[in-house]
Write an enzyme that holds these catalytic residues in place. Sequence first.
Site, PDB file in Angstrom:
ATOM      1  N   CYS A 390       0.837  -1.199   0.000  1.00  0.00           N
ATOM      2  CA  CYS A 390       0.000   0.000   0.000  1.00  0.00           C
ATOM      3  C   CYS A 390       0.877   1.257   0.000  1.00  0.00           C
ATOM      4  O   CYS A 390       1.458   1.593  -1.026  1.00  0.00           O
ATOM      5  CB  CYS A 390      -0.972  -0.024   1.185  1.00  0.00           C
ATOM      6  SG  CYS A 390      -2.377   1.090   0.979  1.00  0.00           S
ATOM      7  N   HIS A 516      -3.552  -5.108   0.077  1.00  0.00           N
ATOM      8  CA  HIS A 516      -3.028  -5.685   1.321  1.00  0.00           C
ATOM      9  C   HIS A 516      -3.044  -7.213   1.240  1.00  0.00           C
ATOM     10  O   HIS A 516      -4.017  -7.846   1.655  1.00  0.00           O
ATOM     11  CB  HIS A 516      -3.876  -5.230   2.508  1.00  0.00           C
ATOM     12  CG  HIS A 516      -3.705  -3.792   2.869  1.00  0.00           C
ATOM     13  ND1 HIS A 516      -2.920  -3.368   3.916  1.00  0.00           N
ATOM     14  CD2 HIS A 516      -4.214  -2.661   2.304  1.00  0.00           C
ATOM     15  CE1 HIS A 516      -2.955  -2.056   3.990  1.00  0.00           C
ATOM     16  NE2 HIS A 516      -3.736  -1.593   3.019  1.00  0.00           N
ATOM     17  N   GLU A 518      -1.584  -9.306   3.068  1.00  0.00           N
ATOM     18  CA  GLU A 518      -1.559  -9.934   4.397  1.00  0.00           C
ATOM     19  C   GLU A 518      -2.950 -10.324   4.886  1.00  0.00           C
ATOM     20  O   GLU A 518      -3.090 -11.233   5.721  1.00  0.00           O
ATOM     21  CB  GLU A 518      -0.888  -9.008   5.412  1.00  0.00           C
ATOM     22  CG  GLU A 518      -1.648  -7.753   5.801  1.00  0.00           C
ATOM     23  CD  GLU A 518      -1.401  -6.565   4.899  1.00  0.00           C
ATOM     24  OE1 GLU A 518      -1.650  -5.416   5.325  1.00  0.00           O
ATOM     25  OE2 GLU A 518      -0.975  -6.775   3.741  1.00  0.00           O
TER      26      GLU A 518
END
EC number: 6.3.4.2
Length: 563
Positions: A390, A516, A518
């Site tokens: 990001c 993102h 994750e």
Amino acid sequence: MARPKNVKHIFVTGGVVSSLGKGILSASLGLLLKSRGLRVAIQKYDPYINVDPGTMSPYQHGEVYVTDDGAETDLDLGHYERFLDESTSQASNLTMGRVYKSVIDKERQGEYLGGTVQVVPHVIDEIKERMGELAKNGNLDVLITEIGGTIGDIESLPFLEAMRQLKLDLGQRNVLNIHLTLVPYIKAACELKTKPTQHSVKMLLETGIQPDILVCRSEHPLSREIKNKVGHFCNLHELDVIGLSDCDTIYDVPLMLLNEQLDQRVLKKLSIKKYRDPELAYWKEFCNKVRHPSEGEVTIAICGKYTEYPDAYKSILESFVHAGAANNVKVNVKLIRAEDAEENHDDVLASLDGVHGILVAPGFGDRGIEGKISFIRHARENNIPFLGICLGMQCATIEFARNVCGLSEANSTEFNKRSRQPVIDLMEHQKKVKEKGGTMRLGSYPCILKEGTRAHQAYGKFLINERHRHRYEFNNDFREQLEAQGMIFSGTSPNGDLIEIVEISGHRWFVGVQFHPEYKSRVHSVHPLFKGFVGAAREYAHGQRQLSLDSESPSFQVMPGVE
């Protein structure tokens, strides 16, 4: 397999102190029940008045977790997804702020005309209606609800009252309370003390709730005598007192609770008759890889703005555990404050000693930005594996524009609204947005990958979907200039307008992503970018070790005329 007729509700509450791990307990129990063939969902109820955590500081709340449908939620939903391998949604996280907002909106619309709007019954009824929402709409056997906060907190009381009433409405066999408490170890006395747990249960009883099962966190395992003592003082059989001592990793918790037979007690108390033996072979194999990696260790530096509070990067840290197991290495994480590198480049070199990969973390605002750019430049110039997420991806494009393309004033309008070279700019539809909460580009969006790139190699397909949380985007006015100097735009929106992934040609492993990754890494499905990044760091580490060995080996030369 026959299914239970009714959806069974399990409520997880916490006492004594906060941060005991209600989220891990809920996720672990969900995993155990799912492994027995039951259909399980988990939701989190938070007592704060914010509508959602989207505008809260990471120092106060930790990571904001984003779901596929764009909900900004509590970080515990990340644990639910990682353990259960099931996606959560907007309905999986409810705050007291959202409850009050809904009640007030109904009052303004005239739904309560003639009545005084009160906590009881109106607020409580609103909570009860939400409690059953997932149960009505989902194809479930068991719904686990984690209630945030600690017993004794004023703001949690409406949730507890709603739970008490729901148990009356649905019956004892359909609603279960698991209370998580602390049994502290007093080192000077060499004893585990049960009094805090007794007081916590007493406070719960004052709300009209008798816990059905107690889970006791402790530094050391609970003896049978202590379980018996706790049970007697808390109106429970000793079999309903479950020990949960400290573990090396959170992924050991389900196996410990399995050994303590928590799932069996839950099944019995809820009268669930049809289930199979737990199937946890994959989980055990994963935990074994985490404990005993066969390929050594790597060190990854995370450069961020909130490194004093690791929960701000919870999903990133857990993604490294998954990727480490997938690559058979232990990932040691080194958290570095971005501001520390803003004044002296030598500080960058010192902090990166022994590092095999650099991740520049997401965030908002201009604090520490120049430090992040310094770390990115070091990774690019020294061929060190790099992943930017990001804001990390946006900083990577700024660094490349300045130091490779000669755009010395390159910047983001987030940091300098008057930048003459805004390689990162506010999205057009964001320019008229005034409210902060829930107004960013949020949730899952599709992305098309370019063949032959690192991204395509990692994913193994052309179309992916990833979760977003941002307002600013790459400015296409600078696309040709950066591309001409070796930046590869390897992932874009389907129409090609939005840049989602950038890479640098000729680099060992340099990837920046606007989304993102994750948020989508799980035990059962490691995220491909984290797996590829850690794999590149492992190869880099092996190469560094070999260079070190070669430099230490004595070199012999045959001199002329000497035998």
